[in-house]
Design a protein around this motif. Structure first.
Motif, PDB file in Angstrom:
ATOM      1  N   ALA A   4       0.814  -1.213   0.000  1.00  0.00           N
ATOM      2  CA  ALA A   4       0.000   0.000   0.000  1.00  0.00           C
ATOM      3  C   ALA A   4       0.845   1.260   0.000  1.00  0.00           C
ATOM      4  O   ALA A   4       0.355   2.347  -0.305  1.00  0.00           O
ATOM      5  CB  ALA A   4      -0.909   0.011   1.228  1.00  0.00           C
ATOM      6  N   HIS A   5       2.120   1.134   0.342  1.00  0.00           N
ATOM      7  CA  HIS A   5       2.986   2.306   0.405  1.00  0.00           C
ATOM      8  C   HIS A   5       3.279   2.827  -0.994  1.00  0.00           C
ATOM      9  O   HIS A   5       3.562   2.052  -1.908  1.00  0.00           O
ATOM     10  CB  HIS A   5       4.330   1.962   1.073  1.00  0.00           C
ATOM     11  N   ARG A   6       3.236   4.162  -1.166  1.00  0.00           N
ATOM     12  CA  ARG A   6       3.739   4.744  -2.400  1.00  0.00           C
ATOM     13  C   ARG A   6       5.243   4.584  -2.424  1.00  0.00           C
ATOM     14  O   ARG A   6       5.918   4.829  -1.443  1.00  0.00           O
ATOM     15  CB  ARG A   6       3.396   6.243  -2.451  1.00  0.00           C
ATOM     16  N   MET A  96       6.176  12.182   3.704  1.00  0.00           N
ATOM     17  CA  MET A  96       6.656  11.810   5.041  1.00  0.00           C
ATOM     18  C   MET A  96       7.873  10.904   4.925  1.00  0.00           C
ATOM     19  O   MET A  96       7.930  10.042   4.035  1.00  0.00           O
ATOM     20  CB  MET A  96       5.539  11.109   5.822  1.00  0.00           C
ATOM     21  N   PHE A  97       8.830  11.100   5.803  1.00  0.00           N
ATOM     22  CA  PHE A  97      10.043  10.287   5.778  1.00  0.00           C
ATOM     23  C   PHE A  97      10.630  10.223   7.177  1.00  0.00           C
ATOM     24  O   PHE A  97      10.322  11.039   8.048  1.00  0.00           O
ATOM     25  CB  PHE A  97      11.083  10.859   4.809  1.00  0.00           C
ATOM     26  N   ARG A  98      11.509   9.246   7.379  1.00  0.00           N
ATOM     27  CA  ARG A  98      12.218   9.144   8.647  1.00  0.00           C
ATOM     28  C   ARG A  98      13.289  10.223   8.707  1.00  0.00           C
ATOM     29  O   ARG A  98      13.971  10.489   7.719  1.00  0.00           O
ATOM     30  CB  ARG A  98      12.872   7.769   8.774  1.00  0.00           C
ATOM     31  N   LEU A 237       6.445   9.625  16.296  1.00  0.00           N
ATOM     32  CA  LEU A 237       7.292   8.462  16.569  1.00  0.00           C
ATOM     33  C   LEU A 237       6.756   7.192  15.922  1.00  0.00           C
ATOM     34  O   LEU A 237       7.535   6.294  15.592  1.00  0.00           O
ATOM     35  CB  LEU A 237       7.424   8.261  18.079  1.00  0.00           C
ATOM     36  N   LEU A 238       5.451   7.102  15.755  1.00  0.00           N
ATOM     37  CA  LEU A 238       4.824   5.931  15.155  1.00  0.00           C
ATOM     38  C   LEU A 238       3.865   6.382  14.066  1.00  0.00           C
ATOM     39  O   LEU A 238       3.104   7.343  14.253  1.00  0.00           O
ATOM     40  CB  LEU A 238       4.062   5.121  16.214  1.00  0.00           C
ATOM     41  N   LEU A 239       3.875   5.695  12.925  1.00  0.00           N
ATOM     42  CA  LEU A 239       2.972   6.038  11.838  1.00  0.00           C
ATOM     43  C   LEU A 239       1.522   5.826  12.243  1.00  0.00           C
ATOM     44  O   LEU A 239       1.189   4.888  12.963  1.00  0.00           O
ATOM     45  CB  LEU A 239       3.285   5.193  10.603  1.00  0.00           C
ATOM     46  N   ARG A 240       0.663   6.716  11.764  1.00  0.00           N
ATOM     47  CA  ARG A 240      -0.773   6.622  11.997  1.00  0.00           C
ATOM     48  C   ARG A 240      -1.451   6.024  10.769  1.00  0.00           C
ATOM     49  O   ARG A 240      -0.832   5.851   9.721  1.00  0.00           O
ATOM     50  CB  ARG A 240      -1.339   8.017  12.273  1.00  0.00           C
ATOM     51  N   ASP A 241      -2.731   5.728  10.898  1.00  0.00           N
ATOM     52  CA  ASP A 241      -3.491   5.231   9.754  1.00  0.00           C
ATOM     53  C   ASP A 241      -3.418   6.249   8.617  1.00  0.00           C
ATOM     54  O   ASP A 241      -3.667   7.442   8.807  1.00  0.00           O
ATOM     55  CB  ASP A 241      -4.956   5.002  10.141  1.00  0.00           C
ATOM     56  N   GLY A 242      -3.069   5.772   7.439  1.00  0.00           N
ATOM     57  CA  GLY A 242      -3.000   6.626   6.263  1.00  0.00           C
ATOM     58  C   GLY A 242      -1.640   7.228   5.983  1.00  0.00           C
ATOM     59  O   GLY A 242      -1.389   7.671   4.861  1.00  0.00           O
ATOM     60  N   ASP A 243      -0.739   7.248   6.967  1.00  0.00           N
ATOM     61  CA  ASP A 243       0.572   7.861   6.751  1.00  0.00           C
ATOM     62  C   ASP A 243       1.416   7.095   5.735  1.00  0.00           C
ATOM     63  O   ASP A 243       2.222   7.692   5.020  1.00  0.00           O
ATOM     64  CB  ASP A 243       1.342   7.957   8.071  1.00  0.00           C
ATOM     65  N   SER A 244       1.240   5.780   5.670  1.00  0.00           N
ATOM     66  CA  SER A 244       2.083   4.989   4.776  1.00  0.00           C
ATOM     67  C   SER A 244       1.870   5.347   3.310  1.00  0.00           C
ATOM     68  O   SER A 244       2.757   5.132   2.480  1.00  0.00           O
ATOM     69  CB  SER A 244       1.817   3.498   4.986  1.00  0.00           C
ATOM     70  N   ALA A 245       0.712   5.911   2.984  1.00  0.00           N
ATOM     71  CA  ALA A 245       0.424   6.263   1.593  1.00  0.00           C
ATOM     72  C   ALA A 245       1.312   7.395   1.085  1.00  0.00           C
ATOM     73  O   ALA A 245       1.457   7.569  -0.120  1.00  0.00           O
ATOM     74  CB  ALA A 245      -1.041   6.654   1.453  1.00  0.00           C
ATOM     75  N   ARG A 246       1.903   8.182   1.991  1.00  0.00           N
ATOM     76  CA  ARG A 246       2.779   9.286   1.580  1.00  0.00           C
ATOM     77  C   ARG A 246       4.193   9.111   2.111  1.00  0.00           C
ATOM     78  O   ARG A 246       4.954  10.073   2.209  1.00  0.00           O
ATOM     79  CB  ARG A 246       2.201  10.616   2.036  1.00  0.00           C
ATOM     80  N   LEU A 247       4.552   7.892   2.458  1.00  0.00           N
ATOM     81  CA  LEU A 247       5.853   7.627   3.047  1.00  0.00           C
ATOM     82  C   LEU A 247       6.921   7.466   1.977  1.00  0.00           C
ATOM     83  O   LEU A 247       6.748   6.719   1.016  1.00  0.00           O
ATOM     84  CB  LEU A 247       5.781   6.359   3.898  1.00  0.00           C
TER      85      LEU A 247
END
Length: 396
Positions: A4-6, A96-98, A237-247
């Motif tokens: 699911a991650h872009r 979003m990135f580390r 500190l921890l990804l939330r729901d939906g954050d992975s789509a713009r990671l």
């Protein structure tokens, strides 16, 4: 990384340069069209275009994005190349990135807040503040103090010794018990305060001590002390729901994608934060508001020089962006050099992301850059470009 991650192209750069304090609305407002921005400061846009062209000319460079804010009156956001090769999407200010070890500068800011509020002192012993069932080692008759942890002068090694972890969960063995055993192993490499050695071990212990003093989990302390007052909605500190789509997808030295692995709570002080260009822009703008009443005490503490390099022995792990001249609260201090002003900076590398935050507090300039492939040459070029941009925008 989940499907699911872009997936972001092999090298992406997001740069934020801020001159002076930005109005809050300008920090998160949509970017002005390039043509409009060019009318307002064509010379600045030309510099940004030249920087982008230089990076796109490097081997393997596919795409980058740049955002620039100046004197509280401009926000220029432009994309160059592709940010997402699979979906033909450019990186933007909400990507979003580390930020890996830039987390340490946030931990230093938390410490500044507690010191400013009278909850602790810089010279407090770690033994008295940690709150763990362990005797903290001493060497040469000196205990480890909190100021030694935050300035990388504690004598602790870079990493705590730990058991191997699975490749898909590489930080699993980093637990409180691991750190307690590490302290029990007599790990000090030199007398606290006598040398400088970059240490993730030290910053994780510092965060634990700060949380213990505050009487609350470190995540809550960070949010209440730094994130909420500065207005950082996407620094987490921890990804939330939906954050992975713009990671942002990180890549290893061989160009292969690296997974976005989870971290453990005990790592919160050294390396666990995520953020976005918009949030970093707001954070840098807060740092550059030197004479603003909100947070003034914390800024004074956070921007001070605490340990000069002169007299430290050994010194290791600080000179990637240029020579470290002194240490602040997690910040590496580079004194003025030629036309370059005094700079406080922090670099990081984690899970295929290299990034760099730097600002000149007396000149009102701040820069953030990130590339999403491990490349030593790319990282060095990135940091040199950021320092050069600061020098160009605010020469001495």
């Amino acid at each position: 990384m989940q499907s699911a991650h872009r997936r972001v192209s092999p090298i992406v750069l997001c740069l934020v340069a801020s001159l002076g304090a930005l109005p809050i609305g300008a920090q998160t407002a949509p970017a002005a069209p390039a043509a409009e921005s060019a009318k307002r400061d064509g010379q600045l846009e030309s510099r940004v275009d030249a920087l982008a062209k230089d990076f796109l000319g490097k081997p393997g460079a596919v795409g980058l994005s740049i955002a620039v804010a100046r004197k509280g009156e401009m926000l220029l956001a432009k994309g160059y190349g592709l940010a997402d090769a699979e979906f033909d999407v450019k990186a933007d200010a909400e990507t979003m990135f580390r930020i890996g070890s830039i987390t340490k500068a946030f931990t230093g800011q938390v410490m500044a807040g507690l010191v400013g509020g009278g909850s602790l002192g810089f010279t407090d012993r770690l033994q008295d503040r940690l709150g763990w069932p362990v005797t903290v080692p001493e060497k040469g008759g000196r205990p480890i103090r909190l100021i030694d942890l935050v300035t990388h002068t504690s004598g602790l090694p870079r990493e705590v010794e730990r058991a191997p972890s699975p490749s898909d969960d590489p930080f699993r063995s980093l637990t409180q018990d691991t750190y307690i055993k590490g302290l029990q192993s007599d790990p000090l490499l030199f007398t606290p305060g006598s040398g400088g050695l970059y240490s993730n071990f030290a910053f994780d212990l510092l965060a634990a001590a700060l949380a213990n003093v505050a009487g609350k989990p470190y995540e809550r302390l960070l949010t209440e002390t730094v994130l909420d007052p500065v207005g950082l909605k996407d620094t987490i500190l921890l990804l939330r729901d939906g954050d992975s789509a713009r990671l942002m997808q990180g890549h290893n030295f061989d160009g292969k994608p690296m997974p976005d692995v989870k971290t453990n709570p005990v790592m919160a002080g050294a390396s666990s934060l995520y953020s976005t260009p918009n949030d970093i822009l707001r954070w840098l703008s807060w740092h550059l508001d030197r004479f603003g009443p909100q947070g003034a005490e914390v800024r004074l503490l956070d921007h001070a020089v605490y340990v000069p390099r002169d007299g430290l022995n050994p010194v290791a792990g600080f000179d990637e962006a240029d020579q470290m001249d002194a240490m602040g609260l997690g910040w590496i201090v580079m004194m003025p050099k030629g036309n370059r002003p005094l700079i406080l900076q922090k670099a990081e590398g984690l899970q295929g992301i290299f990034s760099y935050a730097a600002f000149a507090p007396t000149r009102g300039v701040g820069v953030f850059v990130a590339i999403n492939q491990f490349s030593i040459g790319g990282a060095m070029t990135m940091m040199a470009a950021a320092n050069a941009l600061i020098e160009q925008l605010a020469p001495r």
